[in-house]
Write an enzyme that holds these catalytic residues in place. Structure first.
Site, PDB file in Angstrom:
ATOM      1  N   THR A 282      16.049   6.791  -0.533  1.00 42.13           N
ATOM      2  CA  THR A 282      15.167   7.428  -1.519  1.00 42.13           C
ATOM      3  C   THR A 282      15.362   6.723  -2.848  1.00 42.13           C
ATOM      4  OG1 THR A 282      16.778   8.967  -2.486  1.00 42.13           O
ATOM      5  CG2 THR A 282      15.622   9.680  -0.483  1.00 42.13           C
ATOM      6  N   ASP A 283      14.509   7.001  -3.804  1.00 43.26           N
ATOM      7  CA  ASP A 283      14.801   6.597  -5.168  1.00 43.26           C
ATOM      8  C   ASP A 283      15.721   7.679  -5.772  1.00 43.26           C
ATOM      9  OD1 ASP A 283      14.923   5.259  -7.559  1.00 43.26           O
ATOM     10  OD2 ASP A 283      12.774   4.933  -7.720  1.00 43.26           O
ATOM     11  N   TYR A 284      16.162   7.429  -6.977  1.00 44.52           N
ATOM     12  CA  TYR A 284      17.181   8.231  -7.671  1.00 44.52           C
ATOM     13  C   TYR A 284      16.797   9.722  -7.727  1.00 44.52           C
ATOM     14  CZ  TYR A 284      20.991   8.296 -11.160  1.00 44.52           C
ATOM     15  OH  TYR A 284      22.153   8.492 -11.836  1.00 44.52           O
ATOM     16  N   ALA A 286      15.327  11.583  -5.751  1.00 43.05           N
ATOM     17  CA  ALA A 286      13.943  11.894  -5.350  1.00 43.05           C
ATOM     18  C   ALA A 286      13.877  13.090  -4.397  1.00 43.05           C
ATOM     19  CB  ALA A 286      13.290  10.678  -4.714  1.00 43.05           C
TER      20      ALA A 286
END
Ligand code: BGC
Length: 760
Positions: A282-284, A286
């Protein structure tokens, strides 16, 4: 439907079996390891915290250390220094029950300590060998410092200059973006991931992150599937085809479902249609952010993410804290958890970490392989190729290395800003400012006078936001008048003025969306005052995005766009200014005349009412503006050289080809000026009739060639059916028989053209 589902399941099983057969040793190793793992240890592998506050010596007592000992961490990111990384890896190997090594990630975006131009600048070089080389050097340096995974390349196509992260991508074109995606992945990963100087690459942000509404960071994305497939997906797919090991999900939603829990995207498109075999992170934070999107509580969104095809949770700890409960409650299955764990262990295996968890922890390498003389020399070359000469009236450039030169502007003596956004590993104090670079390149043969001239912006708060992360411009407390007077004093004693103006490094980048695309007003005023002196003025433009430059284009004789060119920026800019290097960069994103034209891009559709004249004259009931022309100020593919190139003799091998044949296209390019130079020869097509509307032009080939002055070269392109394919309204990838125009030239307005037909 049922049949389709069964076929998909069958295909998945077949692909897993093929994968297992392809690497039976890995399969056996990972299966045996997984058989020993508890459920908690499995879930732990899916957890990717950030290193937080770990400093050398503290690693053992941190909260992270405790989690690592308990097997609750699969990898860590953004720790810098091989000593620290070794210390943390030791905790995993010596204190955790199963001794599973950790991945160490970092945003190594455009170089490590040796920094290359921001990606938008790099893309402007159109030089795939150099772009790949920049990624190789980045991997070499990062791996020497303990890093084995980079969150790069970012390949998000964008037609949105308000969005700050256009600086981090390769512009607006799917074809060029795909070539760059491939070059970057190959550069980082090499042909053998188990070597100690290659690292895992992570293509991001899947998907469509570059199309936020109104250009506002993290905003909603909504687009048709046909546009996704034709215009936005190709570079992600190119990275997958090039064997990228990991993919990062984007923050945005797609069709109302956040990418992070979008099963269609992560499973149907990425794995089933494209055959991706690596893992998705995932992104940070997310996962928890999906609660803000309104998708459910942490347990719900975590389960949805896993089921969609996400394997690793960056910082969110949704997997860590809720998956066990979801398994108990039947909301996820053990097979889903196992599949995720397996893909992460596979990556660790591929890196060779199970054989030697410290293979990236050689303290000697860090001392000898980072920020070396030779890496910096290469970075300087690459940087000079990224610069785009936008205007050069009366051949004001190159400058002579003699006389007195006034260097003026807030970006002139600004080493902290040279590396640009997303340069977390660089040591800003080591970057070369333009002032230092010019002094070094001219030596004692010319006199260089310097004055700041103005601050970045009159608004101190804006300047602060644009100079975060230590990228200070040392805001001057003097008044505007004092700063201007000092500048004018040196200007009048000079033979030529170099004005170093534009954006600061953090006016673009993540969460740096702008609603105004001009150079900040105070700098515009400074520039006009300098022009009033009557001295010739060269604008050296620093920017992380397309800017609206009408006034500058109307008034300044020479404009060199230098982006943020990396640690060697000052030297590379000076090389170009003084003609030691001939500029050869070309824009990879359109520069508008007005913010109101955005989104503006070269490969647009024709509409039913295209403008009937080429002069930009307003026509009622045609697709145009009442107060502005349609075309941009500087088109995609545009960029000048100190020399001139003439194109002629466009020929095709046949006026009709069948689907199995290749069309050969040749064109002569002559260097008609007074300098040796490099030219990016570009080929565009137009599919004249389609079952769906087709763009007015599409880039389908380019070659960057070096031509000596007076020399002629014949450039050859090959066009096959594959180049003519597009996704139709059923999302089938097809080439339709019919006529195609071909345009060849030095930018997307290329005028030499011819026609051929694709037969049945
Ligand atoms: C960015 C990513 C980056 C991640 C880790 C996020 O804010 O969107 O591109 O890789 O942080 O630093």
């Amino acid at each position: 439907m049922k049949l389709q589902q069964n076929i998909s399941i069958l295909l998945l099983i077949v692909s897993f079996t093929i994968q297992a057969q392809q690497n039976p040793a890995r399969e056996k190793f990972v299966n045996e390891l997984m058989a020993k793992m508890t459920l908690d240890e499995k879930i732990g592998q899916l957890n990717l915290p950030t290193s937080g506050d770990i400093t050398t010596g503290q690693a053992n007592s941190s909260n992270i250390a405790k989690k690592i000992e308990e097997g609750k961490v699969g990898g860590l990111f953004n720790i810098k220094s091989v000593q620290k990384i070794k210390e943390v890896q030791k905790i995993a190997i010596e204190k955790s029950r199963l001794k599973i090594p950790l991945l160490f990630g970092m945003d190594v975006i455009h170089g490590y300590e040796t920094t290359f131009p921001i990606p938008l600048g790099l893309s402007s070089s159109w030089n795939m060998d150099l772009i790949k080389r920049s990624a190789q050097i980045a991997a070499q340096e990062a791996s020497a410092d303990g890093i084995n995974w980079t969150f790069s390349p970012m390949v998000d196509i964008s037609r949105e200059p308000r969005w700050g992260r256009v600086s981090e991508g390769s512009g607006e074109d799917p074809y060029l973006g795909s070539q760059i995606a491939k070059a970057m992945v190959q550069g980082y990963q090499g042909d053998d991931l188990s070597k100690n100087n290659t690292i895992l690459s992570c293509v991001k942000h899947f998907a469509l992150y570059g199309a936020p509404e109104a250009g506002r960071e993290y905003n909603t994305v909504d687009m048709s599937r046909i546009r996704m497939y034709n215009d936005y997906f190709p570079p992600y797919k190119a990275a997958v085809d090039a064997g990228v090991s990991s993919v990062m999900a984007s923050f945005n939603e797609i069709d109302g479902i956040p990418a992070t829990c979008n099963k269609w995207l992560m499973t149907d498109v990425l794995r089933k249609q494209w055959g991706f075999k690596g893992f998705v992170v995932t992104d940070y934070t997310a996962i928890p952010e999906m609660s803000e999107h309104g998708i459910g509580d942490l347990q719900t969104v975590s389960a949805l993410a896993l089921k969609a095809g996400i394997e690793m949770d960056m910082v969110g700890e949704g997997f860590l804290t809720t998956l066990k409960k979801s398994l108990d409650e039947g909301k996820v299955t053990l097979t889903e958890i196992n599949n995720a764990v397996k893909l992460i262990l596979n990556a660790k295996y591929d890196l060779g970490l199970f054989q030697d968890p410290y293979k990236y922890c050689d303290l000697n390498r860090a001392k000898t392989e980072i920020f070396t003389k030779s890496n910096r020399a290469e970075a300087r070359k690459i940087a000079s190729e990224s610069m785009v000469l936008l205007k050069n009236k009366n051949q004001l450039l190159p400058l002579k290395k003699s006389g007195t030169i006034a260097l003026i502007g807030p970006l002139a003596d600004a080493k902290e800003n040279m590396a640009g956004t997303w340069s977390v590993a660089t040591k800003q104090e080591n970057s070369i400012s333009l002032l230092a670079g010019m002094k070094s390149v001219v030596g004692t043969s010319a006199k260089i006078l310097y004055a700041k001239g103005s601050n970045l912006d009159d608004d101190a708060a804006l300047e602060e936001r644009g100079t975060m992360f230590g990228k200070t411009l040392h805001r001057d407390s003097r008044t505007k008048e004092e700063l201007l007077n000092e500048a004018l004093k040196i200007a009048i004693h000079s033979d030529v003025i170099v004005a170093a103006l534009g954006e600061s490094a953090e006016l673009s980048g993540e969460c740096s969306s702008r609603t105004n695309l001009e150079i900040p007003q105070t700098q515009k005023e400074l520039l006009q005052a300098l022009l009033k002196t009557g001295k010739p003025v060269v604008l050296v433009l620093f920017n992380g995005r397309p800017l609206v430059l009408n006034q500058e284009n109307d008034t300044v004789p020479a404009i060199l766009d230098v982006w943020f060119a990396g640690s060697e920026a000052g030297l590379a800019i000076a090389d170009v200014l003084f003609g030691d290097e001939n500029p050869s960069g070309k824009l990879t994103i359109t520069f508008p005349r007005s913010l109101g034209q955005v989104p503006i891009y070269y490969n647009h559709k024709n509409t039913g009412r295209p403008l009937g004249n080429k002069d930009g004259v307003f026509e009622k009931f045609k697709s145009n503006y009442i107060d502005e022309r349609n075309e941009p100020l500087f088109p995609f593919g545009y960029g000048l050289s100190y020399t001139t190139f003439e194109y002629s003799n466009l020929k095709i091998s046949s006026t009709k080809i069948s689907t199995s044949q290749t069309l050969k296209v040749t064109v002569d390019v002559v260097n008609t000026g007074n300098f040796d130079g490099k030219e990016v020869v570009q080929l565009y097509i137009r599919d004249l009739v389609g079952s769906v509307t087709r763009p007015v032009r599409e880039l389908k080939g380019f070659q960057k060639i070096a031509i000596k002055k007076g020399e002629k070269q014949t450039v050859t392109f090959q066009i096959t059916e594959e180049d003519l394919k597009f996704y139709n309204s059923d999302l089938q990838f097809v080439a339709e028989p019919g006529q195609f125009e071909i345009f060849v030239g030095s930018n997307s307005n290329a005028e030499l053209k011819t026609l051929f037909e694709l037969g049945q």
